[in-house]
Design a protein around this motif. Structure first.
Motif, PDB file in Angstrom:
ATOM      1  N   HIS A 138      18.450  67.328  98.556  1.00  0.00           N
ATOM      2  CA  HIS A 138      18.874  68.621  98.029  1.00  0.00           C
ATOM      3  C   HIS A 138      17.942  69.122  96.924  1.00  0.00           C
ATOM      4  CE1 HIS A 138      23.165  67.169  99.290  1.00  0.00           C
ATOM      5  NE2 HIS A 138      22.437  67.528 100.317  1.00  0.00           N
ATOM      6  N   ASN A 139      16.743  68.564  96.836  1.00  0.00           N
ATOM      7  CA  ASN A 139      15.802  69.004  95.806  1.00  0.00           C
ATOM      8  C   ASN A 139      15.606  70.529  95.924  1.00  0.00           C
ATOM      9  OD1 ASN A 139      13.523  69.568  94.234  1.00  0.00           O
ATOM     10  ND2 ASN A 139      12.619  67.564  94.645  1.00  0.00           N
ATOM     11  N   PRO A 140      15.888  71.269  94.833  1.00  0.00           N
ATOM     12  CA  PRO A 140      15.827  72.739  94.920  1.00  0.00           C
ATOM     13  C   PRO A 140      14.428  73.282  95.204  1.00  0.00           C
ATOM     14  CG  PRO A 140      16.182  72.017  92.643  1.00  0.00           C
ATOM     15  CD  PRO A 140      16.345  70.814  93.516  1.00  0.00           C
ATOM     16  N   ILE A 141      13.407  72.461  95.058  1.00  0.00           N
ATOM     17  CA  ILE A 141      12.034  72.908  95.341  1.00  0.00           C
ATOM     18  C   ILE A 141      11.885  73.337  96.805  1.00  0.00           C
ATOM     19  CG2 ILE A 141      11.025  70.681  96.037  1.00  0.00           C
ATOM     20  CD1 ILE A 141       8.677  71.295  94.158  1.00  0.00           C
ATOM     21  N   HIS A 142      12.840  72.901  97.653  1.00  0.00           N
ATOM     22  CA  HIS A 142      12.782  73.225  99.085  1.00  0.00           C
ATOM     23  C   HIS A 142      13.716  74.375  99.486  1.00  0.00           C
ATOM     24  CE1 HIS A 142      10.508  69.573  99.463  1.00  0.00           C
ATOM     25  NE2 HIS A 142      11.509  68.826  99.063  1.00  0.00           N
ATOM     26  N   ILE A 143      14.664  74.719  98.620  1.00  0.00           N
ATOM     27  CA  ILE A 143      15.702  75.663  99.071  1.00  0.00           C
ATOM     28  C   ILE A 143      15.997  76.787  98.078  1.00  0.00           C
ATOM     29  CG2 ILE A 143      16.952  74.268 100.773  1.00  0.00           C
ATOM     30  CD1 ILE A 143      18.696  73.157  98.564  1.00  0.00           C
ATOM     31  N   ASP A 144      15.461  76.711  96.873  1.00  0.00           N
ATOM     32  CA  ASP A 144      15.808  77.706  95.852  1.00  0.00           C
ATOM     33  C   ASP A 144      14.515  78.355  95.344  1.00  0.00           C
ATOM     34  OD1 ASP A 144      16.492  79.084  93.557  1.00  0.00           O
ATOM     35  OD2 ASP A 144      17.930  77.577  92.866  1.00  0.00           O
ATOM     36  N   SER A 145      14.217  79.557  95.840  1.00  0.00           N
ATOM     37  CA  SER A 145      12.936  80.189  95.494  1.00  0.00           C
ATOM     38  C   SER A 145      12.868  80.545  94.008  1.00  0.00           C
ATOM     39  CB  SER A 145      12.675  81.410  96.375  1.00  0.00           C
ATOM     40  OG  SER A 145      13.767  82.273  96.328  1.00  0.00           O
ATOM     41  N   ASP A 146      14.022  80.824  93.384  1.00  0.00           N
ATOM     42  CA  ASP A 146      14.022  81.090  91.934  1.00  0.00           C
ATOM     43  C   ASP A 146      13.522  79.855  91.184  1.00  0.00           C
ATOM     44  OD1 ASP A 146      15.148  83.553  92.450  1.00  0.00           O
ATOM     45  OD2 ASP A 146      17.203  82.835  92.156  1.00  0.00           O
ATOM     46  N   TYR A 147      14.022  78.695  91.604  1.00  0.00           N
ATOM     47  CA  TYR A 147      13.610  77.439  90.977  1.00  0.00           C
ATOM     48  C   TYR A 147      12.117  77.195  91.225  1.00  0.00           C
ATOM     49  CZ  TYR A 147      13.351  72.397  90.085  1.00  0.00           C
ATOM     50  OH  TYR A 147      12.993  71.163  89.613  1.00  0.00           O
ATOM     51  N   ALA A 148      11.684  77.428  92.463  1.00  0.00           N
ATOM     52  CA  ALA A 148      10.278  77.156  92.812  1.00  0.00           C
ATOM     53  C   ALA A 148       9.335  77.987  91.946  1.00  0.00           C
ATOM     54  CB  ALA A 148      10.040  77.433  94.293  1.00  0.00           C
TER      55      ALA A 148
END
Lengths: 138, 162
Positions: free
Chosen positions: A37-47
């Motif tokens: 669930h690492n947000p680097i793969h699913i959350d563009s705001d986080y990326a």
């Protein structure tokens, strides 16, 4: 003219495998299916907050394509080792092309084995994964 | 200096029980684009002589991850591997992954997972530090099914990206 494990010689290639384009939906589903669930793969705001242009593809989703390539060619039960190095980030939207080339055919402990060099690349030619597989010839 | 907690070198987790759920396996196989029905259709799997849905090779990583999630939920001083080594999630990358297979694994298998922190190393003049992790997936009757080797890279300087 595609080879089988029984006929494959050094230099022969496995049938290519293409996967993609890898959309945000695919990444969301893979996050759920894999438990990564690492947000680097699913959350563009986080990326973008951590300095990336956008979300990136799970390395393990790409490695899963190596798994498909070799297991469907040789049979899952004949796979002894599958290895991969993640050499470049894969951007969302990319299409992967996976290739396998026989690099060794040898006998060990009375078993006939094949070593396969694996490579995954994206449209611009960047190699994103370098891998290998060791296969037992049934 | 790196930020991984190197005091955990040599740490071996207690065995964590994981059951390979059929629905989860099918969802995984469909998500990775699997086209061989032995990985998502029970009738095809049985017709091919398998006891249940056959796990795709990289599902080993999911079993390892499920053990991590289970450890964190159970508490009792247990934690996920990335928390144990004090990974900074903003800067970790997956460097390498390798599987040594001893037996196929299937939906319904009840396995245990042990995780070992093998050690740490520094590369590129200290711009990257690497944690070397191993996981063993064992079945009570079939023994060791898969051994996972994994390198987690901590990127201390973004310019050092591979």
């Amino acid at each position: 003219m595609s080879c089988t494990p029984q006929t494959a010689m050094v230099g022969d290639e496995l049938p290519h495998l293409s996967f993609g384009p890898i959309t945000r939906s695919t990444l969301a589903l893979y996050a759920g299916a894999s438990g990564d669930h690492n947000p680097i793969h699913i959350d563009s705001d986080y990326a973008t907050k951590i300095g990336l242009d956008d979300v990136i593809v799970h390395g393990m989703l790409s490695m899963a394509q190596f798994g498909r390539l070799v297991s469907n060619w040789a049979g899952t039960a004949n796979l002894i080792n599958l290895s991969s190095r993640f050499t470049a980030m894969t951007p969302v939207g990319a299409t992967l092309t996976c290739q396998g080339t026989i690099t060794e055919r040898f006998t060990k402990d009375a078993a006939l084995l094949l070593r396969v060099r694996l490579s995954a690349s994206i449209e611009d030619g960047t190699e994103t994964l370098k891998g290998s597989a060791l296969i037992r010839v049934p | 200096m790196g930020v991984f907690n190197r005091n955990v070198t040599g740490h071996v987790s207690v065995p964590i029980a994981v059951t390979l759920e059929r629905g989860a396996l099918i969802f995984f196989a469909e998500t990775i684009g699997e086209t061989n029905p032995v990985h998502f259709d029970i009738l095809s799997a049985r017709a091919a002589g398998y006891p249940d849905i056959l796990a795709p090779p990289t599902y080993a990583a999911v079993v390892g991850s499920q053990a991590d999630h289970a450890a964190r939920r159970q508490g009792h001083g247990l934690t996920s591997t990335l928390d144990l080594i004090n990974a900074d999630y903003r800067h970790v990358l997956h460097g390498m992954e390798s599987y040594d297979y001893h037996s196929s694994f299937f939906a319904g298998d009840q396995v245990t997972v042990t995780t070992e922190i093998k050690g740490f190393s520094d590369v590129k003049g200290g711009k990257l530090e690497i944690a070397h992790i191993s996981q063993k997936i064992k079945h009570p009757e079939r023994g060791l099914l898969v051994e996972i080797s994994r390198d987690i890279i901590h990127q201390l300087d973004r310019s050092a990206l591979p």
